[in-house]
Write a protein that holds these residues in place. Sequence first.
Motif, short mmCIF file in Angstrom:
data_model
loop_
_atom_site.label_atom_id
_atom_site.label_comp_id
_atom_site.label_asym_id
_atom_site.label_seq_id
_atom_site.Cartn_x
_atom_site.Cartn_y
_atom_site.Cartn_z
N ALA A 211 0.95 -0.98 0.02
CA ALA A 211 -0.06 0.10 0.05
C ALA A 211 0.84 1.33 -0.05
O ALA A 211 2.09 1.40 0.62
N ALA A 242 -2.46 -1.63 -3.39
CA ALA A 242 -3.47 -0.73 -2.96
C ALA A 242 -2.57 0.57 -2.92
O ALA A 242 -1.97 1.11 -2.02
N ALA A 260 -6.74 -3.00 -5.23
CA ALA A 260 -7.76 -2.34 -4.22
C ALA A 260 -7.55 -0.48 -4.81
O ALA A 260 -6.43 -0.22 -5.18
N THR A 262 -7.77 1.80 -3.09
CA THR A 262 -7.17 2.84 -1.94
C THR A 262 -7.01 1.76 -0.90
O THR A 262 -7.48 0.45 -0.78
N ALA A 266 -8.43 -2.02 0.45
CA ALA A 266 -7.63 -3.25 0.62
C ALA A 266 -7.91 -3.97 1.79
O ALA A 266 -8.07 -5.24 1.88
#
Length: 485
Positions: A211, A242, A260, A262, A266
């Motif tokens: 992420a 993400a 994902a 964002t 996620a």
Amino acid sequence: MTEQKIGNVHEYTVTELSGAVKRTIEDTFGLVRVRGELGRVTRAASGHMYLDLKDEKSVISSVMWKGMAARLSINPEQGMEVIAMGRMTTFPGQSRYQLVIDSLEPAGVGALMALLEERKKKFAAEGLFAPERKRSLPFLPQVIGVVTSPSGAVIRDILHRLRERFPRHVIVWPTLVQGRGAEVKIADAIKGFNALTPNSTVPRPDVLIVARGGGSLEDLWCFNEEVVVRAAAASEIPLISAVGHETDTTLIDYVSDRRAPTPTAAAEFAVPVRSELLSEVLNKERRFVGAATRTIEQRRTALMSAARGLGRPEDILGAATQRLDRASDGLRSGLRARLDNALTQVARVGGRLTPNLLAGGFAKRENTIAQMWSRISDRTDRIVRDRHSRLTSSARVLAAVSYQSVLERGFALVRGTDGQLLRRTGDTASVPGGQIQFVDGTRDFVFDGSTVPSKSQKKPVKAAPKTDKDEKRSNVKPKQQGLFD
């Protein structure tokens, strides 16, 4: 005149002239901004980077010192169109000029997009983006691994969302997510999570989340690097990417098992909502109980309907019970009548029994038994006489073949000391003596070694001279004598 002019020209040493050219170039081009295409890109062991900027007609050698090279947000590659800012200088040792680059950036978003598309086609051709490579995420993971910066808002958003939906054990691998060297750190984090084993002190995650928050294309460029893409493709643990916002797309999004929009999304993909699960379980429980209750009621109704169709057991068994009672009564009266009749017959017969009648009956039975015994005695005598006759005949035959009869005729049996019969003179060679059995007893004997001529031995008889007739007869062949007729 020419010699005078030549003599007025200032004379430089090589170093002076090189220094003058260096100062002239640096003063004239103290700060320049150059747009061009990267040719040769070389990173020395010292960390300095040497590049060639070129266009259709010219090439300028460039150098970027390691301090500047370490702060680059992108990895310079051959063929990339860039804008370099720096100062011109010379390198007197080789009599050439060069550009010392202080900053380097892609020549607009178009250049980066072109490079991104080129890499995308390359990885797609290798099959890294194929749908069949993507694995499904675990429904409820026990451990979640997160690759991100520990100081950003991303990890807080993920943890907050997991706490709301379904709290799980989270392991964070802190790493850079922007700037030079971030791609290596991200790839090492993915490989490190996959290297964990079930027996490790740190539990192995069931799902990974890579992420990062939003940013420009240059800020997110580390997630487009080949080392990150290949590490995500080789991950044995299902991976959720993400990176950025919903409109941002990087190459890790194509190779991951789930993308994902964002970091918060996620976390939603990683775990279900606990309250929804409880509600669903309760709903299914109610539905199951309702279905089971309905099934039982339906079976009960069907059983009652079938019972009404069968009728009451009293109605079915009533007639049979009455018939059984009637038959039982009839059997009891019949047995009583049969017993009375039998007693009457016994009394009637018993009245006719007298001692004379019994004596006559016994006499008749004795007569019958006497006759039967007479027949048995006669039969037994015949059988005994027959067996005696056969036994006598067998005894005579046995006596005829017995060696006792031979001894009666004057013969004797000679046995050695070992009890074996001596039938021939050769049997006495190794026997010192023995025993002679006569008809009325036995006597022992010993061989003294001398031999006595037997009366049965005859003197040799001289052969008569052959006559002519005998000679002729001896010359007759066997066939003539009729031996083969």
